[in-house]
Design a protein around this motif. Sequence first.
Motif, PDB file in Angstrom:
ATOM      1  N   THR A   2       0.843  -1.198   0.000  1.00 23.71           N
ATOM      2  CA  THR A   2       0.000   0.000   0.000  1.00 23.71           C
ATOM      3  C   THR A   2       0.877   1.247   0.000  1.00 23.71           C
ATOM      4  OG1 THR A   2      -1.725  -1.150   1.238  1.00 23.71           O
ATOM      5  CG2 THR A   2      -1.791   1.255   1.249  1.00 23.71           C
ATOM      6  N   PHE A   3       0.557   2.182  -0.874  1.00 25.17           N
ATOM      7  CA  PHE A   3       1.317   3.427  -0.951  1.00 25.17           C
ATOM      8  C   PHE A   3       0.387   4.565  -1.338  1.00 25.17           C
ATOM      9  CE2 PHE A   3       1.362   1.555  -5.143  1.00 25.17           C
ATOM     10  CZ  PHE A   3       1.149   2.620  -6.003  1.00 25.17           C
ATOM     11  N   SER A   4       0.841   5.773  -1.060  1.00 19.60           N
ATOM     12  CA  SER A   4       0.115   6.974  -1.471  1.00 19.60           C
ATOM     13  C   SER A   4       0.867   7.619  -2.636  1.00 19.60           C
ATOM     14  CB  SER A   4       0.000   7.953  -0.303  1.00 19.60           C
ATOM     15  OG  SER A   4      -0.737   7.381   0.766  1.00 19.60           O
ATOM     16  N   ALA A   5       0.255   8.619  -3.239  1.00 18.50           N
ATOM     17  CA  ALA A   5       0.889   9.276  -4.386  1.00 18.50           C
ATOM     18  C   ALA A   5       0.651  10.778  -4.324  1.00 18.50           C
ATOM     19  CB  ALA A   5       0.347   8.712  -5.697  1.00 18.50           C
ATOM     20  N   LEU A   6       1.625  11.510  -4.811  1.00 14.25           N
ATOM     21  CA  LEU A   6       1.548  12.966  -4.869  1.00 14.25           C
ATOM     22  C   LEU A   6       1.760  13.426  -6.298  1.00 14.25           C
ATOM     23  CD1 LEU A   6       1.635  15.892  -3.722  1.00 14.25           C
ATOM     24  CD2 LEU A   6       4.105  15.540  -3.385  1.00 14.25           C
ATOM     25  N   VAL A   7       0.890  14.329  -6.750  1.00 12.00           N
ATOM     26  CA  VAL A   7       1.027  14.956  -8.062  1.00 12.00           C
ATOM     27  C   VAL A   7       1.370  16.427  -7.843  1.00 12.00           C
ATOM     28  CG1 VAL A   7      -0.052  15.457 -10.278  1.00 12.00           C
ATOM     29  CG2 VAL A   7      -0.726  13.408  -9.005  1.00 12.00           C
ATOM     30  N   LEU A   8       2.518  16.857  -8.300  1.00 10.34           N
ATOM     31  CA  LEU A   8       2.918  18.255  -8.185  1.00 10.34           C
ATOM     32  C   LEU A   8       2.296  19.045  -9.333  1.00 10.34           C
ATOM     33  CD1 LEU A   8       6.673  17.711  -7.282  1.00 10.34           C
ATOM     34  CD2 LEU A   8       4.850  18.458  -5.734  1.00 10.34           C
ATOM     35  N   ALA A   9       1.445  20.022  -8.986  1.00  9.55           N
ATOM     36  CA  ALA A   9       0.731  20.793 -10.010  1.00  9.55           C
ATOM     37  C   ALA A   9       0.633  22.258  -9.610  1.00  9.55           C
ATOM     38  CB  ALA A   9      -0.671  20.204 -10.232  1.00  9.55           C
ATOM     39  N   GLY A  10       1.700  22.783  -9.039  1.00 10.12           N
ATOM     40  CA  GLY A  10       1.693  24.178  -8.624  1.00 10.12           C
ATOM     41  C   GLY A  10       1.728  25.130  -9.808  1.00 10.12           C
ATOM     42  N   THR A  11       1.398  26.381  -9.536  1.00 10.33           N
ATOM     43  CA  THR A  11       1.382  27.402 -10.585  1.00 10.33           C
ATOM     44  C   THR A  11       2.777  27.978 -10.766  1.00 10.33           C
ATOM     45  OG1 THR A  11      -0.897  27.991 -10.065  1.00 10.33           O
ATOM     46  CG2 THR A  11       0.381  29.598 -11.323  1.00 10.33           C
ATOM     47  N   ARG A  12       3.223  28.022 -11.999  1.00 13.21           N
ATOM     48  CA  ARG A  12       4.543  28.575 -12.300  1.00 13.21           C
ATOM     49  C   ARG A  12       4.491  30.092 -12.190  1.00 13.21           C
ATOM     50  NH1 ARG A  12       7.710  26.900 -17.868  1.00 13.21           N
ATOM     51  NH2 ARG A  12       9.640  28.062 -17.530  1.00 13.21           N
ATOM     52  N   PRO A  13       5.491  30.709 -11.547  1.00 13.23           N
ATOM     53  CA  PRO A  13       5.508  32.172 -11.451  1.00 13.23           C
ATOM     54  C   PRO A  13       5.409  32.823 -12.829  1.00 13.23           C
ATOM     55  CG  PRO A  13       7.178  31.233 -10.025  1.00 13.23           C
ATOM     56  CD  PRO A  13       6.637  30.097 -10.849  1.00 13.23           C
TER      57      PRO A  13
END
Length: 251
Positions: A2-13
């Motif tokens: 079992t694992f979790s996941a992260l999606v990086l989707a921040g706003t670019r300056p």
Amino acid sequence: MTFSALVLAGTRPGGDPLAGAEGAAHKALIEIEGRSLLERVVSSLKGSGAARIGVSCDHPEVMKLAKELGAEVLPTGQGPSESAAIAFEELGTPLVVTTADHALLEGGWITQLVSDTPADADVGVMLAHRADIEAHMPGTRRTYLNFADGAWSGCNLFYLATPRSRAAIESWKAVEADRKRPWRIVRRLGLASLMSYALGRLTLAQGIETLGRRLGVEARLVRAENGLAAVDVDKPQDLADIRGYLARKPG
């Protein structure tokens, strides 16, 4: 496992020029074959069996879409590393980290990353060999790292297997801070490894393991079985290459 996941989707300056060229409010909302990049990534993470999926984002439309896709919306930091650190505290380990522009992401690649990271490792890093990339998408322009065992490109797929992997995120922050002073970055490998690299004797796996140990973690290379794992969306040509590939793909 079992694992979790992260999606990086921040706003670019200043906004992302590729999103503007595509008429999208945010890069994660660019569509390929009728589906946004974010939807494609989250769908693949679900297919890989991720128990929890967090999306680190700060744009209202991306936040709305993330919720509609059944993901958890997480706050962003000053950069990708700080965003990852925030998510690390919320989601814990084991944690797969990727980006919203991973348009061709497949669940099998994530499964391989998790399963091929050795049990005694704190961090697994997936990279693709140039030969494997060009076998699937000839002519694509990637950024390559040259080692004794050939040229490699990053896949934006990381596996933080244990709580000790927090040290890798802290180092990531330092690399971001030193991005205009590359000598500080390469110094982290140590003189002996730098000499081996300069003489063409250092393999990528050795470099990752050496850097990991200097950070206090056990880090391992996971060679992508499919070279397409290194193809993300950074520029208009990437979109054209990916759309062309999908148009030719059987089924």
